[in-house]
Design a protein around this motif. Structure first.
Motif, mmCIF file in Angstrom:
data_model
loop_
_atom_site.group_PDB
_atom_site.id
_atom_site.type_symbol
_atom_site.label_atom_id
_atom_site.label_comp_id
_atom_site.label_asym_id
_atom_site.label_seq_id
_atom_site.Cartn_x
_atom_site.Cartn_y
_atom_site.Cartn_z
ATOM 1 N N TYR A 1 10.350 1.276 10.280
ATOM 2 C CA TYR A 1 9.987 2.547 10.931
ATOM 3 C C TYR A 1 11.020 3.394 11.334
ATOM 4 O O TYR A 1 11.101 4.855 11.630
ATOM 5 C CB TYR A 1 8.984 2.443 11.893
ATOM 6 C CG TYR A 1 7.650 2.060 11.571
ATOM 7 C CD1 TYR A 1 6.577 3.101 11.461
ATOM 8 C CD2 TYR A 1 7.287 1.053 10.863
ATOM 9 C CE1 TYR A 1 5.418 3.071 11.160
ATOM 10 C CE2 TYR A 1 5.949 0.588 10.566
ATOM 11 C CZ TYR A 1 5.066 1.720 10.588
ATOM 12 O OH TYR A 1 3.765 1.540 10.292
ATOM 13 N N TYR B 1 11.853 -1.499 3.663
ATOM 14 C CA TYR B 1 11.365 -3.016 4.142
ATOM 15 C C TYR B 1 12.276 -3.667 3.313
ATOM 16 O O TYR B 1 12.866 -4.787 3.755
ATOM 17 C CB TYR B 1 9.971 -3.045 3.720
ATOM 18 C CG TYR B 1 9.666 -4.580 4.208
ATOM 19 C CD1 TYR B 1 9.215 -5.218 5.502
ATOM 20 C CD2 TYR B 1 9.229 -5.442 3.073
ATOM 21 C CE1 TYR B 1 9.121 -6.778 5.565
ATOM 22 C CE2 TYR B 1 9.069 -6.846 2.995
ATOM 23 C CZ TYR B 1 8.906 -7.323 4.268
ATOM 24 O OH TYR B 1 8.391 -8.554 4.271
ATOM 25 N N ARG C 1 7.331 6.495 16.424
ATOM 26 C CA ARG C 1 8.116 7.647 15.315
ATOM 27 C C ARG C 1 7.654 9.249 15.696
ATOM 28 O O ARG C 1 8.547 9.786 15.637
ATOM 29 C CB ARG C 1 7.790 7.246 13.869
ATOM 30 C CG ARG C 1 8.688 7.886 13.002
ATOM 31 C CD ARG C 1 8.428 7.388 11.385
ATOM 32 N NE ARG C 1 7.177 7.048 11.141
ATOM 33 C CZ ARG C 1 6.808 6.390 10.290
ATOM 34 N NH1 ARG C 1 7.798 5.910 9.501
ATOM 35 N NH2 ARG C 1 5.660 6.038 9.560
ATOM 36 N N ASP C 2 6.327 9.304 15.727
ATOM 37 C CA ASP C 2 6.046 10.613 16.208
ATOM 38 C C ASP C 2 6.817 11.169 17.426
ATOM 39 O O ASP C 2 7.016 12.316 17.454
ATOM 40 C CB ASP C 2 4.343 10.521 16.294
ATOM 41 C CG ASP C 2 3.870 11.877 16.521
ATOM 42 O OD1 ASP C 2 4.066 12.906 15.801
ATOM 43 O OD2 ASP C 2 3.240 12.288 17.579
ATOM 44 N N LEU D 1 3.742 1.761 16.295
ATOM 45 C CA LEU D 1 5.236 2.133 15.654
ATOM 46 C C LEU D 1 5.033 3.541 15.098
ATOM 47 O O LEU D 1 6.118 4.321 15.461
ATOM 48 C CB LEU D 1 5.513 1.298 14.415
ATOM 49 C CG LEU D 1 5.735 -0.109 14.974
ATOM 50 C CD1 LEU D 1 5.960 -1.355 13.764
ATOM 51 C CD2 LEU D 1 7.094 -0.044 15.763
ATOM 52 N N ALA D 2 3.960 4.212 14.698
ATOM 53 C CA ALA D 2 3.543 5.295 14.247
ATOM 54 C C ALA D 2 3.750 6.393 15.506
ATOM 55 O O ALA D 2 4.496 7.237 15.292
ATOM 56 C CB ALA D 2 2.333 5.676 13.411
ATOM 57 N N HIS E 1 15.042 5.098 11.678
ATOM 58 C CA HIS E 1 15.891 5.945 10.914
ATOM 59 C C HIS E 1 17.139 5.303 11.026
ATOM 60 O O HIS E 1 18.239 5.422 9.869
ATOM 61 C CB HIS E 1 16.395 7.580 11.724
ATOM 62 C CG HIS E 1 14.903 8.196 11.760
ATOM 63 N ND1 HIS E 1 14.587 8.774 12.974
ATOM 64 C CD2 HIS E 1 14.305 8.742 10.803
ATOM 65 C CE1 HIS E 1 13.578 9.699 12.604
ATOM 66 N NE2 HIS E 1 13.255 9.574 11.386
ATOM 67 N N ALA F 1 8.485 -3.591 11.213
ATOM 68 C CA ALA F 1 8.752 -2.590 12.360
ATOM 69 C C ALA F 1 10.150 -2.164 12.131
ATOM 70 O O ALA F 1 10.144 -0.823 12.313
ATOM 71 C CB ALA F 1 8.853 -3.670 13.682
ATOM 72 N N THR G 1 5.769 -4.938 18.909
ATOM 73 C CA THR G 1 4.575 -5.347 18.257
ATOM 74 C C THR G 1 4.305 -6.739 18.412
ATOM 75 O O THR G 1 3.341 -7.404 17.646
ATOM 76 C CB THR G 1 4.843 -4.773 16.730
ATOM 77 O OG1 THR G 1 5.830 -5.349 16.170
ATOM 78 C CG2 THR G 1 4.749 -3.412 16.642
ATOM 79 N N ARG H 1 1.130 -1.552 13.995
ATOM 80 C CA ARG H 1 1.693 -0.051 13.067
ATOM 81 C C ARG H 1 1.107 1.238 13.754
ATOM 82 O O ARG H 1 1.845 1.943 13.787
ATOM 83 C CB ARG H 1 0.923 -0.283 11.666
ATOM 84 C CG ARG H 1 1.194 -1.547 11.088
ATOM 85 C CD ARG H 1 2.486 -1.545 10.794
ATOM 86 N NE ARG H 1 2.949 -3.047 10.323
ATOM 87 C CZ ARG H 1 3.799 -3.976 10.634
ATOM 88 N NH1 ARG H 1 4.253 -3.657 11.985
ATOM 89 N NH2 ARG H 1 4.193 -5.078 10.136
ATOM 90 N N ARG I 1 17.775 4.908 7.324
ATOM 91 C CA ARG I 1 16.558 4.988 6.682
ATOM 92 C C ARG I 1 16.292 4.092 5.694
ATOM 93 O O ARG I 1 15.878 4.343 4.467
ATOM 94 C CB ARG I 1 16.472 6.573 5.892
ATOM 95 C CG ARG I 1 16.650 7.555 7.195
ATOM 96 C CD ARG I 1 16.149 8.999 6.535
ATOM 97 N NE ARG I 1 16.406 9.893 7.465
ATOM 98 C CZ ARG I 1 15.405 10.355 8.583
ATOM 99 N NH1 ARG I 1 14.421 9.641 8.353
ATOM 100 N NH2 ARG I 1 15.807 11.133 9.213
#
Length: 79
Positions: A46, A67, A24-25, A20-21, A48, A43, A8, A17, A64
């Motif tokens: 996001y 922030y 993660r997906d 990053l989503a 685990h 960042a 990023t 963002r 997990r």
């Protein structure tokens, strides 16, 4: 497997963002492993699993994390 070095870093906040989503997906729906290097605690949140390196060695492992947990851990590293 995806390797991302500061993915990023050159992006505006919204696009970063979204990226990053998407990562993660991909990890969740496509059973992909994402390895990301970043100095950005937002960042890292996001992820685990977060490994904090100090002088090339793992100093902390967070599962997990929020922030706030990442920021607190990074602040403690500099102390």
């Amino acid at each position: 497997m995806v390797f991302a070095d500061e993915p990023t870093g050159a992006l505006d906040l919204r696009t970063g963002r979204e990226l990053l989503a998407s990562l993660r997906d991909a990890a969740a729906t496509r059973n992909q492993t994402i390895i990301m290097v970043t100095h950005d605690p937002a960042a890292a949140a996001y992820a685990h699993r977060v490994l904090v390196l100090v002088d090339g060695a793992v100093a902390h492992e967070l599962r997990r994390p929020s922030y706030e947990q990442i920021v607190a851990t990074m602040a403690g590293v500099g102390a």
